[in-house]
Scaffold this motif. Structure first.
Motif, PDB file in Angstrom:
ATOM      1  N   GLY A   1       1.495   0.205  -5.180  1.00 44.87           N
ATOM      2  CA  GLY A   1       0.459  -0.818  -5.067  1.00 44.87           C
ATOM      3  C   GLY A   1      -0.931  -0.275  -4.803  1.00 44.87           C
ATOM      4  O   GLY A   1      -1.930  -0.912  -5.155  1.00 44.87           O
ATOM      5  N   PHE A   2      -1.024   0.893  -4.198  1.00 47.76           N
ATOM      6  CA  PHE A   2      -2.332   1.495  -3.949  1.00 47.76           C
ATOM      7  C   PHE A   2      -2.956   1.908  -5.281  1.00 47.76           C
ATOM      8  O   PHE A   2      -4.080   1.538  -5.598  1.00 47.76           O
ATOM      9  CB  PHE A   2      -2.183   2.718  -3.024  1.00 47.76           C
ATOM     10  CG  PHE A   2      -3.492   3.352  -2.649  1.00 47.76           C
ATOM     11  CD1 PHE A   2      -4.194   2.920  -1.537  1.00 47.76           C
ATOM     12  CD2 PHE A   2      -4.035   4.369  -3.425  1.00 47.76           C
ATOM     13  CE1 PHE A   2      -5.415   3.500  -1.198  1.00 47.76           C
ATOM     14  CE2 PHE A   2      -5.241   4.952  -3.097  1.00 47.76           C
ATOM     15  CZ  PHE A   2      -5.942   4.519  -1.976  1.00 47.76           C
ATOM     16  N   VAL A   3      -2.198   2.667  -6.063  1.00 49.54           N
ATOM     17  CA  VAL A   3      -2.687   3.139  -7.362  1.00 49.54           C
ATOM     18  C   VAL A   3      -2.999   1.950  -8.280  1.00 49.54           C
ATOM     19  O   VAL A   3      -4.046   1.904  -8.933  1.00 49.54           O
ATOM     20  CB  VAL A   3      -1.647   4.079  -8.022  1.00 49.54           C
ATOM     21  CG1 VAL A   3      -2.076   4.469  -9.424  1.00 49.54           C
ATOM     22  CG2 VAL A   3      -1.445   5.322  -7.182  1.00 49.54           C
TER      23      VAL A   3
ATOM     24  N   LEU B   1       4.091   5.296 -14.220  1.00 50.17           N
ATOM     25  CA  LEU B   1       2.746   5.890 -14.232  1.00 50.17           C
ATOM     26  C   LEU B   1       2.762   7.228 -13.501  1.00 50.17           C
ATOM     27  O   LEU B   1       3.142   7.306 -12.339  1.00 50.17           O
ATOM     28  CB  LEU B   1       1.729   4.953 -13.583  1.00 50.17           C
ATOM     29  CG  LEU B   1       0.270   5.388 -13.701  1.00 50.17           C
ATOM     30  CD1 LEU B   1      -0.177   5.474 -15.158  1.00 50.17           C
ATOM     31  CD2 LEU B   1      -0.642   4.444 -12.940  1.00 50.17           C
TER      32      LEU B   1
ATOM     33  N   ASN C   1      -3.804  -1.130  -7.548  1.00 51.19           N
ATOM     34  CA  ASN C   1      -4.985  -1.873  -7.133  1.00 51.19           C
ATOM     35  C   ASN C   1      -6.264  -1.107  -7.445  1.00 51.19           C
ATOM     36  O   ASN C   1      -7.267  -1.692  -7.884  1.00 51.19           O
ATOM     37  CB  ASN C   1      -4.894  -2.191  -5.641  1.00 51.19           C
ATOM     38  CG  ASN C   1      -5.901  -3.238  -5.225  1.00 51.19           C
ATOM     39  OD1 ASN C   1      -6.959  -2.914  -4.718  1.00 51.19           O
ATOM     40  ND2 ASN C   1      -5.588  -4.498  -5.496  1.00 51.19           N
ATOM     41  N   VAL C   2      -6.238   0.203  -7.249  1.00 53.45           N
ATOM     42  CA  VAL C   2      -7.407   1.026  -7.586  1.00 53.45           C
ATOM     43  C   VAL C   2      -7.698   0.926  -9.086  1.00 53.45           C
ATOM     44  O   VAL C   2      -8.842   0.728  -9.497  1.00 53.45           O
ATOM     45  CB  VAL C   2      -7.167   2.506  -7.176  1.00 53.45           C
ATOM     46  CG1 VAL C   2      -8.180   3.418  -7.845  1.00 53.45           C
ATOM     47  CG2 VAL C   2      -7.242   2.671  -5.665  1.00 53.45           C
ATOM     48  N   ILE C   3      -6.654   1.034  -9.901  1.00 51.52           N
ATOM     49  CA  ILE C   3      -6.815   0.949 -11.356  1.00 51.52           C
ATOM     50  C   ILE C   3      -7.406  -0.394 -11.767  1.00 51.52           C
ATOM     51  O   ILE C   3      -8.318  -0.479 -12.581  1.00 51.52           O
ATOM     52  CB  ILE C   3      -5.449   1.137 -12.050  1.00 51.52           C
ATOM     53  CG1 ILE C   3      -5.044   2.601 -11.992  1.00 51.52           C
ATOM     54  CG2 ILE C   3      -5.491   0.655 -13.492  1.00 51.52           C
ATOM     55  CD1 ILE C   3      -3.709   2.867 -12.611  1.00 51.52           C
TER      56      ILE C   3
ATOM     57  N   LYS D   1      -9.220  -2.542 -10.086  1.00 52.60           N
ATOM     58  CA  LYS D   1     -10.634  -2.705  -9.721  1.00 52.60           C
ATOM     59  C   LYS D   1     -11.522  -1.728 -10.486  1.00 52.60           C
ATOM     60  O   LYS D   1     -12.647  -2.063 -10.843  1.00 52.60           O
ATOM     61  CB  LYS D   1     -10.801  -2.536  -8.208  1.00 52.60           C
ATOM     62  CG  LYS D   1     -10.223  -3.725  -7.446  1.00 52.60           C
ATOM     63  CD  LYS D   1     -10.186  -3.458  -5.947  1.00 52.60           C
ATOM     64  CE  LYS D   1      -9.612  -4.676  -5.208  1.00 52.60           C
ATOM     65  NZ  LYS D   1      -9.224  -4.321  -3.829  1.00 52.60           N
TER      66      LYS D   1
ATOM     67  N   ALA E   1       0.822  -1.206   0.000  1.00 53.40           N
ATOM     68  CA  ALA E   1       0.000   0.000   0.000  1.00 53.40           C
ATOM     69  C   ALA E   1       0.858   1.258   0.000  1.00 53.40           C
ATOM     70  O   ALA E   1       0.465   2.289  -0.536  1.00 53.40           O
ATOM     71  CB  ALA E   1      -0.937  -0.001   1.198  1.00 53.40           C
ATOM     72  N   ASN E   2       2.039   1.181   0.573  1.00 53.83           N
ATOM     73  CA  ASN E   2       2.920   2.353   0.643  1.00 53.83           C
ATOM     74  C   ASN E   2       4.258   2.018   0.000  1.00 53.83           C
ATOM     75  O   ASN E   2       5.059   1.285   0.575  1.00 53.83           O
ATOM     76  CB  ASN E   2       3.142   2.761   2.100  1.00 53.83           C
ATOM     77  CG  ASN E   2       1.844   3.172   2.782  1.00 53.83           C
ATOM     78  OD1 ASN E   2       1.245   4.178   2.452  1.00 53.83           O
ATOM     79  ND2 ASN E   2       1.394   2.344   3.716  1.00 53.83           N
TER      80      ASN E   2
END
Lengths: 345, 345
Positions: free
Chosen positions: A232-234, A183, A236-238, A240, A151-152
């Motif tokens: 990993g945050f970005v 990205l 995972n959001v992408i 989903k 996540a971070n």
């Protein structure tokens, strides 16, 4: 003389449709490819299913018992600590002990990542293993990583991801010299958030990887580069958001046809099969799972909603990972790039 | 007696199709709605265009001269400092001086944000104004913010976004009690990156806003909540990824029809109009631009590729902003929630 096949350990109890679909996927896999599958989980249930599906005599499927399962809703790290005999841990141990060559892990992604880190450990020089997800693009496939292990992320983690993603693209997707993009929200090196601004110069200095520069969100479906690196945050959001968007757009197309008059209804007869194949192309599980890169072993994570076909594809990808020695190539490249010099970044 | 209409200042020189399309959009706007438009830019060119389009006598369009333009490729902050007579700065000044009620800004988003911050200043209590973008969803519209004003957000900035986004949804989209979600990679409050974990408790304590909890990427197209809050980096990536995905999927549908045999080709005759309306629905500019929330004035940003229709819609949204006093409602709510207590977060 007994032939020696590659052995893939499958967490047969993981995912929404386990163990029925994992068993069906395994049966299909050994019938198609020259491999062996070790199903890990509740032995009685698995044996009964093999019998039910007419595969009780299949010599290339064996079972290793595991008495516990980590459910989708459980807290991954806590569950891994508590359930020592969980199927995902037992499957990972088989690879650690050299009894199997790779793990296929449907179900809780968090539990899979925890099990891999605990059971296999990280490749020397790697701080953060990450998940690489193949996404459909105009030019074929764009690999997105990290798509959810961390996540971070720090700059060095994205550097590790760039190297690992390039090797995945090279050896599994067959792209000779993969282009890697960072990205960002603008093209210039100076654009973006702190993480991107600090990561860019690190990627520029890579010797074994072709760094394209910054890419933007639209470059993922456009296929501008082969590998897109992000935290990993970005990622995972992408991932989903992309799944949701694809389903939403297909629904819109169907609705438009449904309310489009009699000619549209006639046309629908022809368009529905096309829509179905489209849905398949946009179905991220079709590609056979997403590898967890950076651990000491081949480890393929599948969507929690994987059915037999996705399991079969993941088993095939797992065997390719072993055959092409992706882990070995990553290990070598991480050493060559001397990534440890960036440990503080 | 002269009627007093609302006056919208349009940066007539901003965007890829300026000034032709901005002028056409303005002409259409004053013919449809009871408003006045002030075109800001090269007076000679604008006057010639009005004449060419048969609107030289249109009393509800006036021109204010600006001798410079900020181009799409220029560094926003630098350009704003250098070009004191840029059309976007002159347009913003008209609002600051009370000569116009709102700004419509096509063209460089960065330049628009800089001009608004410089020219209008921030609402008391707001640290970071942000861009709210309406996205199509299964249930209508989901507002995503921040979609690109800030690359590095802190918890307090997301708190500000939650309050401002809710007011936009309430007064412009007409949702009585908008649900606000925090974009994350898991549902539980403990999930996600540091930013999310620190933002969640702040949003929980909001008195005037209905906080739903965490949402994931797929909840944007699913319409689970009315307003999705995230940092500007993530929001901008999503926005551009969504645009790219939509175009990619429409291309896939067209390709599938094209290669689908004679029945599919016949069906295409019926499906193409449906696809076109779909494309329109997915065209983010159709909604008439994205407001910059948190500055002392109504300020609507349009896509750089805006054509007349998008300009016209943006002018309408700008007038609604003024009519509904969205800025005033935000000001009041920011005060009520005492957001300044979170200044260090």
């Amino acid at each position: 003389m007994e032939l020696l096949y590659m052995k893939i350990a499958v967490d047969a109890m993981g995912g929404d449709y386990a163990p029925e679909e994992t068993v069906l996927g395994a049966i299909d896999a050994v019938q198609t490819d020259d491999i062996e599958v070790v199903l890990v989980g509740d032995e009685t249930r698995l044996r009964a299913l093999l019998k039910e599906y007419g595969a009780a005599q299949q010599s290339r499927i064996s079972i290793v018992h595991a008495s516990e399962v980590i459910e989708m809703h459980e807290h991954p790290a806590q569950a891994i600590r508590k359930k020592k005999d969980a199927s995902i841990l037992v499957a990972t141990r088989l690879v650690k002990e050299g009894r199997c060559d790779a793990v296929v892990a449907p179900g809780s992604t968090g539990a899979a990542v925890s099990a891999a880190l605990l059971g296999l450990g990280r490749i020397k020089g790697i701080e953060r293993p990450c998940i690489a997800t193949p996404l459909p693009s105009k030019k074929g496939i764009t690999v997105l990583l990290d798509s959810g292990a961390n996540a971070n992320s720090k700059p060095k983690h994205l550097l590790e991801g760039a190297i690992m993603g390039a090797h995945y693209a090279k050896y599994i997707l067959g792209i000779a010299d993969p282009l890697v993009g960072l990205l960002n929200i603008g093209e210039e090196a100076s654009k973006g958030n702190d993480l991107c601004q600090r990561t860019y110069p690190l990627l520029e200095h890579l010797k074994t990887i072709s760094f394209y520069g910054n890419v933007e969100g639209r470059d993922i479906p456009n296929g501008t580069v082969d590998v897109v690196v992000c935290d990993g945050f970005v990622g995972n959001v992408i991932l989903k958001f992309g799944e949701g968007m694809a389903l939403f757009i297909i629904k819109l197309v169907k609705d438009a046809i449904r309310h489009g008059g009699w000619l549209a209804k006639l046309g629908a007869l022809a368009v529905y099969p096309a829509l179905k194949s489209l849905k398949k192309r946009l179905d991220f599980t079709e590609y056979g799972g997403a590898p967890l890169l950076g651990v000491n072993g081949s480890f393929i994570i599948c969507h929690g909603s994987s059915k037999a076909k996705a399991i079969k594809n993941a088993i095939r990808i797992a065997s390719e990972f072993v055959e092409k020695d992706v882990v070995g190539h990553i290990r070598k490249s991480i050493e060559e790039e001397q990534v440890e010099q960036y440990n503080e970044q």
